[in-house]
Write a protein that holds these residues in place. Structure first.
Motif, PDB file in Angstrom:
ATOM      1  N   ARG A   1       0.649   4.493  -9.622  1.00 51.76           N
ATOM      2  CA  ARG A   1       0.318   3.687  -8.443  1.00 51.76           C
ATOM      3  C   ARG A   1      -1.174   3.715  -8.111  1.00 51.76           C
ATOM      4  O   ARG A   1      -1.709   2.773  -7.552  1.00 51.76           O
ATOM      5  CB  ARG A   1       1.178   4.062  -7.245  1.00 51.76           C
ATOM      6  CG  ARG A   1       0.944   5.407  -6.651  1.00 51.76           C
ATOM      7  CD  ARG A   1       1.823   5.565  -5.409  1.00 51.76           C
ATOM      8  NE  ARG A   1       1.456   6.750  -4.667  1.00 51.76           N
ATOM      9  CZ  ARG A   1       1.909   7.028  -3.469  1.00 51.76           C
ATOM     10  NH1 ARG A   1       2.754   6.205  -2.876  1.00 51.76           N
ATOM     11  NH2 ARG A   1       1.542   8.118  -2.845  1.00 51.76           N
TER      12      ARG A   1
ATOM     13  N   GLU B   1      -4.077  -3.945  -1.230  1.00 52.22           N
ATOM     14  CA  GLU B   1      -3.147  -3.109  -1.997  1.00 52.22           C
ATOM     15  C   GLU B   1      -3.803  -1.750  -2.243  1.00 52.22           C
ATOM     16  O   GLU B   1      -4.418  -1.517  -3.281  1.00 52.22           O
ATOM     17  CB  GLU B   1      -2.799  -3.770  -3.341  1.00 52.22           C
ATOM     18  CG  GLU B   1      -1.634  -3.086  -4.014  1.00 52.22           C
ATOM     19  CD  GLU B   1      -1.268  -3.680  -5.370  1.00 52.22           C
ATOM     20  OE1 GLU B   1      -2.179  -3.988  -6.156  1.00 52.22           O
ATOM     21  OE2 GLU B   1      -0.065  -3.803  -5.634  1.00 52.22           O
TER      22      GLU B   1
ATOM     23  N   ARG C   1      -0.661   0.668  -6.027  1.00 49.23           N
ATOM     24  CA  ARG C   1       0.307  -0.268  -6.596  1.00 49.23           C
ATOM     25  C   ARG C   1       1.716   0.059  -6.119  1.00 49.23           C
ATOM     26  O   ARG C   1       2.088   1.228  -6.018  1.00 49.23           O
ATOM     27  CB  ARG C   1       0.261  -0.203  -8.125  1.00 49.23           C
ATOM     28  CG  ARG C   1      -0.993  -0.817  -8.679  1.00 49.23           C
ATOM     29  CD  ARG C   1      -0.722  -1.372 -10.063  1.00 49.23           C
ATOM     30  NE  ARG C   1      -0.687  -0.306 -11.052  1.00 49.23           N
ATOM     31  CZ  ARG C   1      -0.356  -0.486 -12.311  1.00 49.23           C
ATOM     32  NH1 ARG C   1       0.018  -1.673 -12.740  1.00 49.23           N
ATOM     33  NH2 ARG C   1      -0.379   0.511 -13.169  1.00 49.23           N
ATOM     34  N   ARG C   2       2.457  -0.969  -5.836  1.00 48.81           N
ATOM     35  CA  ARG C   2       3.836  -0.772  -5.385  1.00 48.81           C
ATOM     36  C   ARG C   2       4.790  -1.467  -6.337  1.00 48.81           C
ATOM     37  O   ARG C   2       4.417  -2.404  -7.033  1.00 48.81           O
ATOM     38  CB  ARG C   2       4.011  -1.346  -3.980  1.00 48.81           C
ATOM     39  CG  ARG C   2       3.284  -0.539  -2.918  1.00 48.81           C
ATOM     40  CD  ARG C   2       3.201  -1.306  -1.621  1.00 48.81           C
ATOM     41  NE  ARG C   2       4.518  -1.713  -1.159  1.00 48.81           N
ATOM     42  CZ  ARG C   2       4.736  -2.725  -0.313  1.00 48.81           C
ATOM     43  NH1 ARG C   2       3.724  -3.430   0.152  1.00 48.81           N
ATOM     44  NH2 ARG C   2       5.942  -3.040   0.066  1.00 48.81           N
TER      45      ARG C   2
END
Ligand code: ADP
Ligand code: SF4
Length: 697
Positions: free
Chosen positions: A383, A686, A689-690
């Motif tokens: 992420r 963001e 990261r998702r």
């Protein structure tokens, strides 16, 4: 097996060669003896990309086998809200392929722990009926559900689910398939245990009968996938609950004798999870050896076991003495995914040793991605794109002044210096480490020193870092420091006034001399009996201080507004052990009580449920409630923006406990994050990261 000396890189110490021998497991071969055993991670089926990246980094770091956590094989084994692996159908298998690809990319074997939670699965999400050998309630938690005794038809169905999961796992690329019977968290183990299994058919009663299901599942799995996959059994050989549980000298041993060479690999441990993953406060490195060492004398198949192994000498001793064939590790592989690679290249000092705090476990308990006190990149591999051994190159030269050498300042200095910046690290204290140094002197916490020692030893190897001890830094010194950037990591101090969760205003009488903070005790201020430790912090410190004061000979009361002492340590698997130790030492534990006032000899206290008040004798009160950030220097500097700008200072940033007091893990993370990200363009849209739900179907 090839001669390891033939391939030994010159940097590797010959003593450790044995750790790098390949070992056959059934139809597959592990490249060395480092085995990352299954461990939970709070990412599981919900965050498959993050999960795969984390496992891939372990493989890159040299582990020969990298395992998943427990992977649910059917909707009747739904462990929600915990986020474990899931293999209910082919679509789940696709997500698991991300893991096998990531692991294979670095030459390791991928293992999967197929699991059915049996009587422990409330099935909150699937709403299926829980299944067990007999009608029973779950031993964990107070969820108002029961497991139903499985019919023989359901046992046959369960075998089919397990077989189907094994076939899917093979298709997903796994090399080692686990049959899981450990931790009291598995249906198969529930069948083994008379306390859960009161069946009168061929699956209950005698040990032969209770082992039947495990034997059938090993046979089924070998038949289904054993041509190319190794079949591992994970078995609790000891539960440390006397005759009520499995004992290594009793049925634990008998089960291994009955199945000796049937699986391709034995992964043996001491259950439940709190015994298997005991914190360093309660168990030293290698503590499982007395319970598991018999296994290798019975089976000709390789054996893996754990023991929070971080010392290569201890690992070699396990192999040489015939205790284990593989060095199993969950936590040491979390704290340092590159542990095998560092031994291989002779960088023993560079190993980030696990401190045994179980903050990693708290990720599972809170159903959030795993975090680690020692390894701030754990859980951030995908992420945030963080790698435990690689940092982004610097954009331009900067000269840093870091004030405060606790966990936040030390980690920040390490990262910035590795990125090539000039770093000066100053601390008012005589020693590095801040709170870690102070707390590691408390009972059972000596391993926490590793947070300091790892970073301190790295800093000595870096020519671009200067460390100044006994150096209180004032705003004038900051202005004279010729720094382009200033990082404040000045920590926090405990409040004296009793303000915390239960009291939002100062407690009357807490301004007197008989009220001490933890720092007063560290500084040697004397407590007088009876001592009341008022713990409204609920993590480890209140309990540890009560233990210290009691072993120093004081009459001690631990008083807390919570229903149990050290309540948050449920998340680190320690609460029961802490509670037991306090009671065994003779600490009086008063729960559901708040403080009202203090006159120097008596403490007014009140029941948090009824409000009923009483008086309690107290010559000293120790407050462990909340902390004040040490923000004076930040405030002084913020008040003179023209002067800091004129001094060439581009930024002044507070990190760690002086920003907002938290865990040591949070301070290390804050130091690391700043060091990595201070010059990276922020992406407010963001921040990391998702993984989004797939809305295509
Ligand atoms: P964190 O957990 O955020 O790293 P700690 O409390 O462990 O915080 O460490 C803070 C460190 O900062 C302590 O070692 C303390 O001595 C040091 N410190 C605090 N204020 C100053 C200051 N003005 N000058 C130098 N060192 C300081
Ligand atoms: Fe070890 Fe603590 Fe990291 Fe877990 S969080 S791996 S126990 S240092």
């Amino acid at each position: 097996m090839s001669d390891p000396a033939a391939t030994r890189p010159s940097a590797r110490d010959r003593r450790f060669d044995v750790l790098f021998e390949p070992v056959r497991i059934g139809p597959v071969v592990a490249r060395n003896r480092f085995f990352q055993v299954p461990h939970c991670n709070g990412m599981g089926h919900a965050r498959p990309r993050a999960h795969a990246a984390m496992r891939g980094v372990k493989a890159e770091g040299g582990w020969a086998v990298v395992s998943t956590e427990e992977v649910e094989i059917h909707p009747s084994s739904d462990l929600s809200p915990y986020v474990e692996g899931r293999l209910w159908d082919d679509r789940d298998a696709a997500a698991l392929t991300l893991i096998t690809d990531a692991v294979h990319a670095h030459g390791a074997l991928a293992a999967i722990e197929l699991a059915h939670g049996g009587i422990n699965t409330p099935n909150h999400y699937s709403r299926e009926t829980a299944l067990g050998p007999s009608h029973t309630v779950s031993p964990y938690g107070y969820a108002p559900f029961q497991a139903r005794a499985m019919t023989k038809r359901e046992i046959r169905e369960f075998r089919q689910w397990h077989r189907a999961a094994a076939i899917r796992a093979k298709r997903a690329g796994f090399d080692v398939i686990y049959v899981y019977a450990a931790h009291d968290l598995s249906l198969i183990m529930h069948f083994l245990l008379p306390r859960h299994n009161q069946r009168r058919d061929e699956y209950g009663g005698s040990l032969d009968n209770r082992v039947r299901l495990l034997r059938e599942l090993i046979d089924d799995t070998k038949d289904a996938v054993g041509d190319t996959c190794a079949i591992a059994v994970r078995l609790a050989v000891e539960e440390r609950r006397g005759e009520e549980g499995l004992e290594h000298a009793g049925e634990g041993r008998a089960i291994v004798e009955m199945l000796a060479d049937l699986p391709d690999l034995w992964d043996v441990n001491v259950s439940g999870w709190s015994n298997d993953s005991a914190t360093s406060r309660f168990a030293p490195e290698g503590s499982q050896e007395p319970f598991v060492s018999f296994v290798k004398r019975i089976t000709g198949k390789p054996v893996v076991g754990v023991g929070r192994f971080t010392s290569p000498d201890a690992m070699v001793a396990q192999i040489r003495r015939g205790v284990l064939d593989f060095i199993g590790a969950a936590r040491p592989s979390i704290a340092d995914p590159f542990l095998p690679a560092k031994i291989e290249r002779g960088d023993i000092d560079d190993i980030r040793e696990c401190i045994g705090c179980n903050v990693c476990v708290s990720g599972d308990y809170t159903a959030t991605p795993i975090r680690c006190t020692q390894n701030p990149t754990m859980g951030e591999e995908w992420r945030k794109g963080w790698h435990p051994e690689k940092l982004p190159p610097k954009i331009r030269d900067e000269r840093f002044l870091i004030v405060g050498a606790g966990p936040a300042g030390l980690e920040c200095a390490r990262v910035l210096a590795l990125r090539g910046h000039e770093v000066r690290l100053a601390d008012a204290a005589h020693e590095l480490g801040g709170r870690v140094t102070l707390e590691s002197r408390l009972p059972g916490l000596s391993a926490w020193r590793r947070v300091r020692d790892y970073r301190a030893s790295r800093l000595t190897k870096l020519p671009n870092v200067d460390v100044y001890l006994d150096s209180p830094v004032t705003s004038e010194l900051v202005l004279d420091a010729d720094a382009t950037r200033v990082v404040l990591a000045t920590g926090a101090r405990w409040r004296r006034d009793g303000v915390g969760r239960a009291n939002r205003r100062a407690v009357p009488g807490f301004d007197g001399p008989a009220v001490l903070t933890p720092e007063d005790l560290y500084a040697g201020r004397a407590a007088h009996s009876p001592v009341v430790v008022f713990d409204d912090d609920h993590y480890y410190l209140g309990g540890v201080l009560a233990e210290r004061l009691r072993t120093d000979g004081h009459d001690v009361v631990l008083l807390t507004p919570a229903a149990i002492p050290s309540a948050w340590t449920v998340n680190t698997l320690e609460q029961a052990a802490i509670h037991r130790r306090l009671l065994e030492l003779g600490v009086r534990v008063l729960v559901n009580r708040n403080v009202v006032d203090f006159d120097g000899t008596e403490l007014g206290i009140a029941c948090t449920i009824t409000g009923r008040e009483e008086r309690l004798a107290a010559a000293t009160v120790v407050t462990v409630t909340a902390r004040w950030p040490n923000e004076a220097l930040a405030e002084e500097l913020a008040a003179i923006p023209e002067r800091t700008a004129a001094a060439g200072i581009v930024s002044i940033t507070s990190i760690g406990d002086c920003d907002a007091p938290g865990t040591i893990a949070a301070a290390v993370y804050a130091g690391h994050r700043f060091g990595r990200e201070f010059d990276q363009p922020p992406n407010p849209a963001e921040p990391f990261r998702r993984e989004y739900p797939d809305l295509d179907r």
